[in-house]
Write a protein that holds these residues in place. Structure first.
Motif, mmCIF file in Angstrom:
data_model
loop_
_atom_site.group_PDB
_atom_site.id
_atom_site.type_symbol
_atom_site.label_atom_id
_atom_site.label_comp_id
_atom_site.label_asym_id
_atom_site.label_seq_id
_atom_site.Cartn_x
_atom_site.Cartn_y
_atom_site.Cartn_z
ATOM 1 N N LEU A 1 -9.486 -49.221 27.072
ATOM 2 C CA LEU A 1 -8.991 -47.886 27.372
ATOM 3 C C LEU A 1 -9.704 -46.832 26.542
ATOM 4 O O LEU A 1 -9.412 -45.646 26.635
ATOM 5 C CB LEU A 1 -7.485 -47.817 27.110
ATOM 6 N N LEU A 2 -10.631 -47.299 25.709
ATOM 7 C CA LEU A 2 -11.429 -46.404 24.889
ATOM 8 C C LEU A 2 -12.815 -47.001 24.753
ATOM 9 O O LEU A 2 -12.966 -48.164 24.359
ATOM 10 C CB LEU A 2 -10.792 -46.231 23.500
ATOM 11 N N GLU A 3 -13.817 -46.242 25.109
ATOM 12 C CA GLU A 3 -15.192 -46.724 24.994
ATOM 13 C C GLU A 3 -15.673 -46.511 23.562
ATOM 14 O O GLU A 3 -15.456 -45.462 22.964
ATOM 15 C CB GLU A 3 -16.101 -45.973 25.965
ATOM 16 N N TYR A 4 -16.322 -47.543 23.047
ATOM 17 C CA TYR A 4 -16.783 -47.452 21.657
ATOM 18 C C TYR A 4 -18.123 -48.156 21.499
ATOM 19 O O TYR A 4 -18.335 -49.254 22.020
ATOM 20 C CB TYR A 4 -15.772 -48.091 20.709
ATOM 21 N N LYS A 5 -19.024 -47.501 20.760
ATOM 22 C CA LYS A 5 -20.300 -48.098 20.393
ATOM 23 C C LYS A 5 -20.439 -48.037 18.872
ATOM 24 O O LYS A 5 -20.254 -46.965 18.291
ATOM 25 C CB LYS A 5 -21.472 -47.351 21.031
ATOM 26 N N PRO A 6 -20.740 -49.164 18.234
ATOM 27 C CA PRO A 6 -20.995 -49.118 16.779
ATOM 28 C C PRO A 6 -22.102 -48.137 16.481
ATOM 29 O O PRO A 6 -22.982 -47.881 17.315
ATOM 30 C CB PRO A 6 -21.387 -50.555 16.457
ATOM 31 N N GLU A 7 -22.103 -47.590 15.268
ATOM 32 C CA GLU A 7 -23.076 -46.573 14.896
ATOM 33 C C GLU A 7 -24.507 -47.031 15.068
ATOM 34 O O GLU A 7 -25.368 -46.290 15.477
ATOM 35 C CB GLU A 7 -22.826 -46.128 13.453
ATOM 36 N N LYS A 8 -24.780 -48.310 14.763
ATOM 37 C CA LYS A 8 -26.150 -48.805 14.870
ATOM 38 C C LYS A 8 -26.634 -48.871 16.308
ATOM 39 O O LYS A 8 -27.839 -48.950 16.559
ATOM 40 C CB LYS A 8 -26.256 -50.181 14.231
ATOM 41 N N GLU A 9 -25.702 -48.832 17.283
ATOM 42 C CA GLU A 9 -26.083 -48.860 18.690
ATOM 43 C C GLU A 9 -26.158 -47.473 19.293
ATOM 44 O O GLU A 9 -26.537 -47.320 20.443
ATOM 45 C CB GLU A 9 -25.083 -49.715 19.468
ATOM 46 N N LYS A 10 -25.794 -46.451 18.500
ATOM 47 C CA LYS A 10 -25.765 -45.091 19.050
ATOM 48 C C LYS A 10 -27.126 -44.423 19.048
ATOM 49 O O LYS A 10 -27.332 -43.423 19.709
ATOM 50 C CB LYS A 10 -24.757 -44.243 18.249
ATOM 51 N N ASP A 11 -28.037 -44.954 18.241
ATOM 52 C CA ASP A 11 -29.364 -44.320 18.121
ATOM 53 C C ASP A 11 -30.178 -44.512 19.392
ATOM 54 O O ASP A 11 -30.006 -45.467 20.119
ATOM 55 C CB ASP A 11 -30.104 -44.918 16.928
ATOM 56 N N SER B 1 -16.791 -46.730 4.357
ATOM 57 C CA SER B 1 -17.192 -45.391 4.777
ATOM 58 C C SER B 1 -17.674 -45.412 6.229
ATOM 59 O O SER B 1 -17.941 -44.365 6.811
ATOM 60 C CB SER B 1 -18.307 -44.858 3.875
ATOM 61 N N LYS B 2 -17.764 -46.618 6.815
ATOM 62 C CA LYS B 2 -18.206 -46.791 8.203
ATOM 63 C C LYS B 2 -17.026 -47.210 9.068
ATOM 64 O O LYS B 2 -16.230 -48.064 8.670
ATOM 65 C CB LYS B 2 -19.300 -47.855 8.295
ATOM 66 N N GLU B 3 -16.946 -46.639 10.240
ATOM 67 C CA GLU B 3 -15.811 -46.962 11.105
ATOM 68 C C GLU B 3 -15.847 -48.405 11.604
ATOM 69 O O GLU B 3 -14.808 -48.981 11.928
ATOM 70 C CB GLU B 3 -15.732 -45.993 12.287
ATOM 71 N N GLU B 4 -17.049 -49.019 11.643
ATOM 72 C CA GLU B 4 -17.129 -50.419 12.078
ATOM 73 C C GLU B 4 -16.267 -51.330 11.201
ATOM 74 O O GLU B 4 -15.735 -52.341 11.667
ATOM 75 C CB GLU B 4 -18.568 -50.937 12.041
ATOM 76 N N ALA B 5 -16.165 -50.975 9.903
ATOM 77 C CA ALA B 5 -15.377 -51.794 8.987
ATOM 78 C C ALA B 5 -13.903 -51.809 9.390
ATOM 79 O O ALA B 5 -13.235 -52.840 9.304
ATOM 80 C CB ALA B 5 -15.519 -51.285 7.560
ATOM 81 N N TRP B 6 -13.421 -50.679 9.839
ATOM 82 C CA TRP B 6 -12.011 -50.570 10.216
ATOM 83 C C TRP B 6 -11.741 -51.160 11.599
ATOM 84 O O TRP B 6 -10.606 -51.515 11.918
ATOM 85 C CB TRP B 6 -11.582 -49.110 10.201
ATOM 86 N N LEU B 7 -12.798 -51.227 12.414
ATOM 87 C CA LEU B 7 -12.640 -51.723 13.786
ATOM 88 C C LEU B 7 -13.091 -53.175 13.937
ATOM 89 O O LEU B 7 -13.141 -53.697 15.047
ATOM 90 C CB LEU B 7 -13.423 -50.832 14.760
#
Length: 240
Positions: free
Chosen positions: A230-240, A148-154
């Motif tokens: 080419l795409l910036e990404y931060k895991p959910e736990k780093e977004k807080d 259910s978390k995008e980190e798992a797919w990435l």
């Protein structure tokens, strides 16, 4: 002695060609076909050269090396765990002669050939490795992830074959992958379109016992865009 050595080298190169064409890349059902063709061609060359026919040990050696080079599995962690030091030394010595054959194996999907190309820093392998890298694959689907978390797919572990291609390209170029692989506008647009379909299970409305279809290739596209910076990404736990 020099002539005998040349004949032996020719046998090895012939073996690689035959393996690349007929081995079926790691599928055991084609082993007998490979064995038969190898024996016939090696015996013909032996007869033409006026030398003794190859021994059983020699036939076994060259066949083993052909099958090693056609190996298709992401579980190989390093090239030196798959090939012996003597085999790697032979490939290093004959790199210019067998480079095109290594590329044939890469085209057929051999992961050991990709690793070997990286080890040998085979410049001519970058193009087929790039093609393999940009080909979308489904996620591996390891157990234990919270999907259910995008980190798992990435998670990079979801794309083991792509990681082999990245490692090989980085070894050849001695640069990070994002500095080496530059996408064409069409390639970039294609990855972007794929990546927009990357959704998690919890992004769908409740469908009871019928889980929604997840497009693994879409997640692969998004992961590649991140790897290529080419795409910036931060895991959910780093977004807080």
């Amino acid at each position: 002695m020099a002539t005998k050595q040349k004949v032996n080298e020719a046998f090895r190169e012939l073996k690689l060609y035959v393996g690349a064409k007929y081995s079926g890349v790691g599928y055991k059902e084609n082993t007998m076909k490979c064995v038969t063709i190898l024996l016939l061609l090696m015996l013909i060359i032996s007869g033409c050269s006026g030398h003794k026919q190859p021994t059983v040990d020699y036939v076994t050696e060259v066949l083993d090396l052909a099958l090693k080079l056609s190996f298709y599995d992401f579980l190989i962690e390093s090239v030196d765990e798959h090939f012996t030091a003597q085999e790697l030394a032979w490939f290093e010595k004959n790199k210019s002669a067998v480079g095109h054959l290594i590329i044939k194996y890469i085209d057929q999907g051999s992961t050991s050939a990709a690793l070997l190309a990286g080890y040998l820093r085979l410049d001519s392998a970058i193009k087929p490795l790039r093609y393999k890298l940009l080909k979308m694959r489904d996620t591996y689907g390891w157990e234990g992830h919270d999907y259910s978390k995008e980190e798992a797919w990435l998670d990079s572990g979801q794309y083991p074959y792509h990681n082999i291609y990245i490692d090989a390209i980085e070894q050849i170029t001695q640069k990070p992958i994002h500095e080496t692989i530059k996408l064409t506008p069409a390639e970039y647009n294609s990855l972007q379109q794929y990546s927009r379909r990357a959704v998690t299970y919890d992004s769908h409305p409740d469908v009871g016992d019928n889980p929604p279809y997840i497009d693994g290739k879409a997640w692969c596209a998004k992961w590649l865009l991140i790897e290529l910076k080419l795409l910036e990404y931060k895991p959910e736990k780093e977004k807080d």
